[in-house]
Design a protein around this motif. Structure first.
Motif, PDB file in Angstrom:
ATOM      1  N   ALA A 103       0.968  -1.285   0.112  1.00 32.63           N
ATOM      2  CA  ALA A 103       0.093   0.072  -0.063  1.00 32.63           C
ATOM      3  C   ALA A 103       0.850   1.291  -0.051  1.00 32.63           C
ATOM      4  O   ALA A 103       2.055   1.308   0.369  1.00 32.63           O
ATOM      5  CB  ALA A 103      -0.892  -0.114   1.150  1.00 32.63           C
ATOM      6  N   TYR A 104       0.157   2.394  -0.123  1.00 35.22           N
ATOM      7  CA  TYR A 104       1.217   3.611  -0.516  1.00 35.22           C
ATOM      8  C   TYR A 104       0.837   4.755   0.547  1.00 35.22           C
ATOM      9  O   TYR A 104      -0.387   5.136   0.667  1.00 35.22           O
ATOM     10  CB  TYR A 104       1.028   3.940  -1.689  1.00 35.22           C
ATOM     11  N   ASN A 105       1.611   5.204   1.224  1.00 32.09           N
ATOM     12  CA  ASN A 105       1.610   6.258   2.173  1.00 32.09           C
ATOM     13  C   ASN A 105       1.945   7.761   1.529  1.00 32.09           C
ATOM     14  O   ASN A 105       2.889   8.212   1.935  1.00 32.09           O
ATOM     15  CB  ASN A 105       2.422   5.966   3.244  1.00 32.09           C
ATOM     16  N   THR A 106       1.194   8.092   0.554  1.00 26.67           N
ATOM     17  CA  THR A 106       1.432   9.266  -0.264  1.00 26.67           C
ATOM     18  C   THR A 106       0.165  10.293  -0.535  1.00 26.67           C
ATOM     19  O   THR A 106      -0.835   9.553  -0.383  1.00 26.67           O
ATOM     20  CB  THR A 106       2.234   9.062  -1.704  1.00 26.67           C
ATOM     21  N   TYR A 107       0.078  11.442  -0.897  1.00 23.21           N
ATOM     22  CA  TYR A 107      -0.962  12.144  -0.903  1.00 23.21           C
ATOM     23  C   TYR A 107      -1.024  12.931  -2.193  1.00 23.21           C
ATOM     24  O   TYR A 107      -1.720  13.975  -2.194  1.00 23.21           O
ATOM     25  CB  TYR A 107      -1.562  12.864   0.196  1.00 23.21           C
ATOM     26  N   SER A 124       3.499  12.021   7.007  1.00 23.25           N
ATOM     27  CA  SER A 124       2.850  10.841   7.290  1.00 23.25           C
ATOM     28  C   SER A 124       3.765   9.519   7.537  1.00 23.25           C
ATOM     29  O   SER A 124       3.578   8.651   8.058  1.00 23.25           O
ATOM     30  CB  SER A 124       1.923  10.736   6.291  1.00 23.25           C
ATOM     31  N   ILE A 125       4.729   9.822   6.426  1.00 23.43           N
ATOM     32  CA  ILE A 125       5.670   8.577   6.630  1.00 23.43           C
ATOM     33  C   ILE A 125       6.655   8.559   7.781  1.00 23.43           C
ATOM     34  O   ILE A 125       7.078   7.671   8.400  1.00 23.43           O
ATOM     35  CB  ILE A 125       6.661   8.690   5.150  1.00 23.43           C
ATOM     36  N   SER A 126       6.873   9.804   8.421  1.00 24.17           N
ATOM     37  CA  SER A 126       7.580  10.055   9.656  1.00 24.17           C
ATOM     38  C   SER A 126       6.916   9.250  10.822  1.00 24.17           C
ATOM     39  O   SER A 126       7.525   8.560  11.628  1.00 24.17           O
ATOM     40  CB  SER A 126       7.812  11.382   9.982  1.00 24.17           C
ATOM     41  N   ILE A 127       5.650   9.535  10.644  1.00 26.12           N
ATOM     42  CA  ILE A 127       4.654   8.871  11.826  1.00 26.12           C
ATOM     43  C   ILE A 127       4.498   7.528  11.518  1.00 26.12           C
ATOM     44  O   ILE A 127       4.364   6.765  12.505  1.00 26.12           O
ATOM     45  CB  ILE A 127       3.385   9.592  11.685  1.00 26.12           C
ATOM     46  N   ALA A 128       4.471   7.111  10.645  1.00 25.79           N
ATOM     47  CA  ALA A 128       4.599   5.589   9.897  1.00 25.79           C
ATOM     48  C   ALA A 128       5.698   4.923  10.557  1.00 25.79           C
ATOM     49  O   ALA A 128       5.736   3.930  11.493  1.00 25.79           O
ATOM     50  CB  ALA A 128       4.370   5.215   8.620  1.00 25.79           C
ATOM     51  N   ALA A 129       6.885   5.601  10.621  1.00 27.48           N
ATOM     52  CA  ALA A 129       8.255   5.157  10.884  1.00 27.48           C
ATOM     53  C   ALA A 129       8.201   5.028  12.397  1.00 27.48           C
ATOM     54  O   ALA A 129       8.785   4.088  13.036  1.00 27.48           O
ATOM     55  CB  ALA A 129       9.534   5.880  10.195  1.00 27.48           C
ATOM     56  N   ARG A 130       7.431   5.956  13.056  1.00 29.11           N
ATOM     57  CA  ARG A 130       7.316   5.828  14.364  1.00 29.11           C
ATOM     58  C   ARG A 130       6.409   4.839  15.189  1.00 29.11           C
ATOM     59  O   ARG A 130       6.201   4.758  16.305  1.00 29.11           O
ATOM     60  CB  ARG A 130       7.016   7.421  15.206  1.00 29.11           C
ATOM     61  N   SER A 131       5.643   4.389  14.078  1.00 23.24           N
ATOM     62  CA  SER A 131       4.546   3.557  14.449  1.00 23.24           C
ATOM     63  C   SER A 131       4.747   1.846  14.087  1.00 23.24           C
ATOM     64  O   SER A 131       4.005   1.089  14.046  1.00 23.24           O
ATOM     65  CB  SER A 131       3.089   3.940  13.915  1.00 23.24           C
ATOM     66  N   GLY A 132       5.958   1.629  13.849  1.00 27.65           N
ATOM     67  CA  GLY A 132       6.418   0.285  13.374  1.00 27.65           C
ATOM     68  C   GLY A 132       6.221  -0.057  12.108  1.00 27.65           C
ATOM     69  O   GLY A 132       6.236  -1.225  11.739  1.00 27.65           O
ATOM     70  N   LEU A 133       6.049   0.962  10.993  1.00 27.31           N
ATOM     71  CA  LEU A 133       5.842   0.755   9.571  1.00 27.31           C
ATOM     72  C   LEU A 133       7.475   1.147   8.926  1.00 27.31           C
ATOM     73  O   LEU A 133       8.001   1.808   9.409  1.00 27.31           O
ATOM     74  CB  LEU A 133       4.648   1.640   9.186  1.00 27.31           C
ATOM     75  N   PRO A 134       7.315   0.756   7.604  1.00 28.00           N
ATOM     76  CA  PRO A 134       8.459   1.129   6.925  1.00 28.00           C
ATOM     77  C   PRO A 134       8.663   2.491   6.914  1.00 28.00           C
ATOM     78  O   PRO A 134       7.443   3.194   6.696  1.00 28.00           O
ATOM     79  CB  PRO A 134       8.413   0.225   5.610  1.00 28.00           C
ATOM     80  N   ASN A 191       5.460  19.110  12.669  1.00 28.84           N
ATOM     81  CA  ASN A 191       6.357  18.652  11.882  1.00 28.84           C
ATOM     82  C   ASN A 191       7.090  17.556  12.838  1.00 28.84           C
ATOM     83  O   ASN A 191       7.985  17.857  13.515  1.00 28.84           O
ATOM     84  CB  ASN A 191       7.424  19.815  11.544  1.00 28.84           C
ATOM     85  N   ILE A 192       6.701  16.428  12.416  1.00 21.54           N
ATOM     86  CA  ILE A 192       7.422  15.152  13.219  1.00 21.54           C
ATOM     87  C   ILE A 192       8.564  14.534  12.438  1.00 21.54           C
ATOM     88  O   ILE A 192       8.323  14.104  11.016  1.00 21.54           O
ATOM     89  CB  ILE A 192       6.271  14.149  13.298  1.00 21.54           C
ATOM     90  N   GLU A 193       9.717  14.355  13.020  1.00 20.12           N
ATOM     91  CA  GLU A 193      11.027  13.610  12.269  1.00 20.12           C
ATOM     92  C   GLU A 193      10.664  12.202  12.425  1.00 20.12           C
ATOM     93  O   GLU A 193      10.286  11.696  13.296  1.00 20.12           O
ATOM     94  CB  GLU A 193      12.231  14.224  12.720  1.00 20.12           C
ATOM     95  N   PRO A 194      11.331  11.661  11.549  1.00 21.02           N
ATOM     96  CA  PRO A 194      11.448   9.928  11.693  1.00 21.02           C
ATOM     97  C   PRO A 194      12.388   9.745  12.807  1.00 21.02           C
ATOM     98  O   PRO A 194      12.989  10.591  13.490  1.00 21.02           O
ATOM     99  CB  PRO A 194      12.053   9.466  10.467  1.00 21.02           C
ATOM    100  N   PRO A 195      11.995   8.632  13.493  1.00 20.60           N
ATOM    101  CA  PRO A 195      12.967   8.195  14.416  1.00 20.60           C
ATOM    102  C   PRO A 195      14.285   8.121  14.232  1.00 20.60           C
ATOM    103  O   PRO A 195      14.886   7.842  13.039  1.00 20.60           O
ATOM    104  CB  PRO A 195      12.453   6.676  14.745  1.00 20.60           C
ATOM    105  N   ALA A 196      15.305   8.248  15.209  1.00 19.81           N
ATOM    106  CA  ALA A 196      16.550   8.070  14.830  1.00 19.81           C
ATOM    107  C   ALA A 196      16.977   6.547  14.139  1.00 19.81           C
ATOM    108  O   ALA A 196      16.792   5.735  14.581  1.00 19.81           O
ATOM    109  CB  ALA A 196      17.513   8.337  16.009  1.00 19.81           C
ATOM    110  N   GLY A 197      18.118   6.891  13.216  1.00 24.54           N
ATOM    111  CA  GLY A 197      18.356   5.327  12.735  1.00 24.54           C
ATOM    112  C   GLY A 197      17.734   5.080  11.446  1.00 24.54           C
ATOM    113  O   GLY A 197      17.818   4.182  10.876  1.00 24.54           O
TER     114      GLY A 197
END
Length: 723
Positions: A103-107, A124-134, A191-197
């Protein structure tokens, strides 16, 4: 694996496994807890209630089971996820790779606040990364084991699906209350940044100040680039239009869709030529200066500043004069400037640089102009340096195919079609050209060997000469074809991940080529054309795939990568002799084509062919005359079935190589090539044909009897007198 089940059936059952999996009691999204209450599956549907401390949403999961099995997730009253799994499974069955549900996480396609779509995608991608998604635009929901017909972890696939749907619902809802009820779980403006690493995703994470990958060509191609830019700026000065009005004007001015027109305006804003002030489109200082003095250098500087690979493209051709777009793409990917899987974006770079006057294009071979060399840093155009390509072979070449997009009408001249030694009935070429000029696609039908494919190639080559198209693309259909072969589908990259692999239709559209589809009835057209029926009818089809800009792959009049415009024609051929044993063409397919019969030649034209190309194939006049008598419709075997002229030439070529009498040399060729075409004759025709064989080869009675005996083998149901 049961081979009798279709890919669609397997895909549907696979998606049902996810739908019926045990749902998690809760999901962690962006550090907060979402409580999950899933109802039992009802048929191919399931309702899941999702609550958090301040709000809620209702997810409705369903397995769509039509032309393709797909997982659909609605949040509230809007769609959050749609993933076509049949396409992924069909690709996997072909390549022996495990299929993935993606599925796609784009708008970017959202009609709401489109200017913020890129930034929303990043957040949205940054939030997904903080939630256990790629931390990528494409989210792998699960991998399916084709051998065991099971998912590795269906519960995890369901968790990922629910998690992504909730995140996307927030960015799609945008405070409207259609998908999210009460207070949202998080603010989409934060403005949410992706998790470190976390690994940085692709183009969707490009910030406004970073260089962009996606760029479109300007209508009219390189030759119209500077004129179009000046015209657009001038219109903004004179009309002072609202943004929507300006997009409508661009759409009407260049006969493109509103999406393409919006992209054109966005590029002008990125290049700092136009801006929007108080809802009105206006020139910037740079735009006003360009209007008064159209200097391409500032535009180039902005291209280098805002878009990837422009400076690298200019330097590459300085080091490798005469190279093509294919070689450029390989180089850019090799030196890690880009990761492009097709020539579309490299071709856009060469188009802009050519239009600005910094590259010269000679049939798809590029060299840097003096003006272009003046822009290069010292040493950038010196002798070969590591990372350049010094030996560019034919496989690296591609065709500069920009002008074809703006051809509004095809105008073929039948008298100018180069037929070579091809002999055809009077008026046939004229009818074909008239049908194509009238906007129809063409289906050539006839018996084997009547030069249908050769005629199609001659006409398509003529179109290339008069309309600036690339040479036609030829493909032969087969019973195994699906939309993967015509439109395309996911393919595996060497380094992992998927990319959109083009089919023959999309490749022809991108490269500006007509498509010749040989033996079309060998394919199940309804199965392998799919969305193309909509396109053939003049519409635009949006596929389930995405391009290297993470945008849905579209095919149609207004599509950017695959423009199915008035320039494009599909010429198909069909062997009517095999039509009973192959797939029948549906009326939905046939009504989109002009159907023209290419018949076998009458005796006078056979004589003409025999004295022209036939003489080159076989200089022996006695052999030519005998072959001509055998093929005659009046006195030969041509009386019973239509025998194509290429069959006559093949017989002559064999006879010329056979050191034997005319009767034996020609007769052996007839036995090998013509007798199989006579199978299926009725008893009366079979008897008459057998007698004619005896008469035609009467000069060698033993050989004539041998031919008659060979002929009878195919007609065991006929009671021959001496059997």
């Amino acid at each position: 694996m049961p081979t009798e089940r279709s890919a669609n059936e397997i895909a549907r059952d696979a998606l049902m496994q996810i739908l019926q999996a045990e749902a998690p009691a809760e999901i962690r999204i962006n550090g907060q807890t979402v409580r999950v209450s899933a109802e039992p599956t009802a048929g191919q549907r399931r309702v899941v209630q999702c609550d958090w401390r301040t709000g809620r949403t209702t997810l409705r999961l369903s397995v769509k089971d039509g032309d393709a099995a797909a997982l659909n997730v609605d949040a509230g009253r809007g769609q959050a996820i749609y993933s076509n799994f049949t396409a992924s499974l069909e690709w996997a069955l072909k390549t022996k790779q495990p299929p993935r549900l993606v599925a796609y996480n784009t708008y970017r396609r959202s009609t709401q606040n489109d200017e913020n779509a890129r930034e929303y995608s990043r957040r949205s991608i940054s939030i997904a990364a903080r939630s256990g998604l790629p931390n990528t635009a494409s989210v792998d929901l699960g991998t399916f084991d084709i051998g065991k017909l099971t998912w590795g972890d269906p519960e995890e696939a369901l968790r990922r699906t629910l998690c992504l749907a909730i995140i996307k619902a927030h960015f799609l809802d945008r405070g409207s209350g259609v998908m999210i009820h009460d207070a949202p779980l998080f603010s989409i403006e934060q403005n949410i940044e992706p998790p470190a690493g976390a690994t940085e995703p692709g183009a969707t994470t490009i910030k406004p100040e970073e260089r962009l990958a996606g760029l479109n060509n300007v209508p009219g191609g390189p030759a119209k680039l500077l004129d179009n830019l000046r015209e657009w700026i001038d219109h903004a000065v004179e009309a002072q239009p609202a943004e929507a009005t300006f997009v409508s004007w661009l759409s009407a001015r260049h006969s493109v869709g509103s999406i393409r027109a919006g992209q054109m305006l966005r590029h002008c804003k990125n290049l700092d030529l136009l801006t929007v002030r108080g809802g009105v489109v206006a020139p910037t200082d740079l735009g006003a200066e360009f209007l008064s003095r159209p200097d391409p250098v500032p535009v180039y500087r902005k291209l280098v500043e805002r878009y990837t690979a422009f400076e690298e493209t200019l330097a590459f051709f300085a080091r490798n004069p005469g190279a093509g777009v294919g070689a450029l793409r390989k180089h850019l990917n090799q030196v890690a400037v880009t990761k492009w899987d097709t020539d579309a974006q490299p071709g856009t770079r060469t188009g802009w640089l050519t239009g600005l006057g910094f590259l010269a294009n000679d049939g798809g071979h590029y060299t840097v102009t003096d003006a272009g060399r003046a822009l290069l840093p010292d040493g950038a155009s010196s002798a070969q340096v590591p990372g350049t390509i010094t030996d560019v072979g034919p496989d690296d070449e591609t065709v500069e195919a920009q002008p074809f997009r703006d051809i509004e009408r095809i105008k073929l001249d039948p008298a100018a079609v180069k037929l070579g030694d091809l002999v055809l009935p009077d008026g046939l070429v004229e009818r074909c050209c008239a049908a194509l000029n009238a906007g129809k696609h063409l289906l050539l039908i006839g018996p084997p060997g009547t030069a249908k494919s050769t005629l199609a190639k001659c006409i398509a080559d003529h179109a290339s000469e008069v309309d600036g198209l690339a040479e036609p693309l030829m493909a032969t259909a087969s019973a195994d074809w699906t939309t993967y072969d015509t439109i395309g589908g996911w393919a595996q990259k060497r380094e992992g991940g998927l990319f959109f692999r083009e089919g023959v239709v999309t490749r022809a559209l991108r490269e500006g080529r007509w498509l010749i589809l040989d033996e079309v009835n060998r394919a199940d057209v309804d199965k392998c054309f799919g969305e193309l029926f909509t396109v053939l009818a003049g519409g635009t089809a949006t596929t389930a795939y995405t391009n290297d800009r993470d945008e849905p792959v579209e095919i149609g009049p207004d599509a950017d990568d695959y423009p199915f415009g008035p320039w494009f024609r599909l010429i198909a051929t069909m062997n009517v002799r095999d039509k009973a044993s192959l797939f029948r063409l549906s009326y939905a397919f046939l009504r989109r084509f002009a159907v023209i019969t290419v018949p076998a030649l009458e005796d006078d034209l056979l004589q003409k062919l025999c004295e022209a190309e036939g003489r080159e194939r076989c200089p022996d006049a006695e052999k030519r005359e005998l072959a001509l008598r055998v093929f005659s419709k009046k006195n030969g075997l041509g009386r019973f079935v239509d025998l194509g002229p290429s069959m006559l030439l093949d017989v002559l070529a064999y006879a010329n190589e056979r050191t034997a009498s005319a009767a034996r040399a020609v007769g052996e060729g007839i036995e090998m090539l013509v007798f199989p075409q006579l199978e299926g004759l009725g008893e009366g025709d079979a008897r008459e044909a057998e007698q004619r064989i005896g008469s035609l080869f009467a000069d060698d009675p033993p050989f004539a009897r041998s031919l008659q005996k060979s002929f009878r083998v195919s007609f065991s149901h006929v009671p021959w007198a001496d059997d």
